[in-house]
Design an enzyme around this catalytic site. Structure first.
Site, PDB file in Angstrom:
ATOM      1  CD  GLU A   1     -17.183  -8.254  10.327  1.00  0.00           C
ATOM      2  OE1 GLU A   1     -17.361  -8.855  11.627  1.00  0.00           O
ATOM      3  OE2 GLU A   1     -16.297  -8.567   9.504  1.00  0.00           O
TER       4      GLU A   1
ATOM      5  NE  ARG B   1     -10.554  -6.973  13.479  1.00  0.00           N
ATOM      6  CZ  ARG B   1     -10.537  -7.995  13.718  1.00  0.00           C
ATOM      7  NH1 ARG B   1     -10.439  -9.258  12.993  1.00  0.00           N
ATOM      8  NH2 ARG B   1     -10.287  -8.462  15.034  1.00  0.00           N
TER       9      ARG B   1
ATOM     10  CG  HIS C   1     -15.010 -11.683  11.204  1.00  0.00           C
ATOM     11  ND1 HIS C   1     -15.084 -10.318  11.336  1.00  0.00           N
ATOM     12  CD2 HIS C   1     -13.922 -12.226  11.490  1.00  0.00           C
ATOM     13  CE1 HIS C   1     -13.671 -10.114  11.872  1.00  0.00           C
ATOM     14  NE2 HIS C   1     -13.079 -11.228  11.942  1.00  0.00           N
TER      15      HIS C   1
END
Length: 311
Positions: A261, A232, A280
């Site tokens: 994000e 994360r 990601h």
């Protein structure tokens, strides 16, 4: 309108085997990039029994808008995008498809570590520009180096096994880990910072470990340490990491997650050749897509089945 009870999916699709598992429910798809106001409106309109969370967040307001809501199931392992305090207050169960994407993320972490150590991205760009740097460039040999892992769940353990296989000494910190394999030396965080040639993050984001990697912890690290984050973004203070790269405290970083994000144009990391970026995507493979969907669906059924059969 369907008479089936609704499940809201915060995404545009779901793996076919997961859809089959949930065939007794009406599946409501929020779209490819669901915005909070759109998810809220769907909660109000359909009053779902479950939310299967692929993208975005689930807030207290969304939970309040769906009084029938019994379970929020994460399409993956991280539940930091769910207001768990609100869920607890309202009796909504929060579950995750833990381990479903472990192979995918561990492989991405290994690829990221190797890309940093072997400068594959840089050398590829140089070769395509017509350069031949064999006489002037050296990469890092990982054999015999020390890898520090923070988080020893399904992903961290799988990554540790890979790294042990290529000759890395693996040290790890996880206060919840038990019965670790003999190739992982369990240590405290201070030892991770001080002894690691490379550090890889594999822990969930909590209020306690936000900005875990910061100017103070980085100051304890070896000069030239490599940082890998496939967990994360909030685990890293991005400004402090950038400063550490600019001062050469950190030689390279490979990052698959970020504080905000999606990353927008103009981010300070963009254009820095010593930071390898990916969107990601570590857990996004064809197999993981199925595994996470099935895991999330099964978690929903484990909570809803008694409710569903009584309707």
């Amino acid at each position: 309108m369907s008479q089936k009870p609704a499940i809201l999916i915060t995404g545009a699709d779901l793996a076919a085997p997961a859809v089959e598992l949930l065939k007794d429910f009406e599946l409501i798809y929020a779209g490819k990039s669901p915005q909070p106001e759109e998810v809220l409106a769907l909660c109000k309109k359909h009053n779902p029994l479950a939310i299967l969370l692929r993208y975005g967040k689930v807030t207290a307001e969304m939970m309040d808008a769906a009084p029938a809501l019994k379970v929020i199931s994460k399409h993956g392992s991280g539940t930091d995008t769910i207001d768990k305090e609100a869920a607890t207050r309202t009796g909504i169960k929060v579950v995750a498809a833990a381990g479903a994407n472990a192979a995918a993320v561990a492989e991405h972490a290994l690829a990221s570590l190797l890309a940093c150590a072997k400068s594959t991205v840089h050398l590829n760009e140089r070769m395509h520009s017509g350069h031949w740097d064999k006489a002037t460039f050296k990469t890092l040999e990982l054999n015999g180096k020390t890898l520090g892992l923070i988080g020893l769940g399904a992903i961290g353990l799988r990554f540790a096994k890979m790294c042990n296989a290529i000759g890395l000494r693996v040290i790890g910190f996880d206060p919840y880990a038990k019965n670790l394999p003999d190739y992982i030396q369990e240590v405290d965080l201070k030892t991770i910072w001080q002894q690691s040639d490379a550090i890889s993050l594999h822990c969930p984001l909590t209020t306690e470990n936000k900005d875990l990697l910061n100017k103070n912890t980085l100051s304890l690290c070896k000069d030239g340490v490599i940082i890998v984050n496939t967990a994360r973004g909030g685990l890293i203070n991005e400004a402090d990491l950038l400063n550490a790269i600019q001062s050469n405290k950190v030689s390279m970083a490979a990052l698959d997650s970020f504080a905000a994000e999606p990353m927008i144009a103009g981010h300070a990391f963009q254009g820095n050749k010593r930071i390898i970026l990916s969107p990601h995507i570590g857990g996004v493979t064809s197999d993981a897509y199925i595994n996470m969907g099935v895991g999330a669906a099964k978690n929903i059924l484990s909570v809803l089945l008694p409710v569903a059969t009584s309707i």
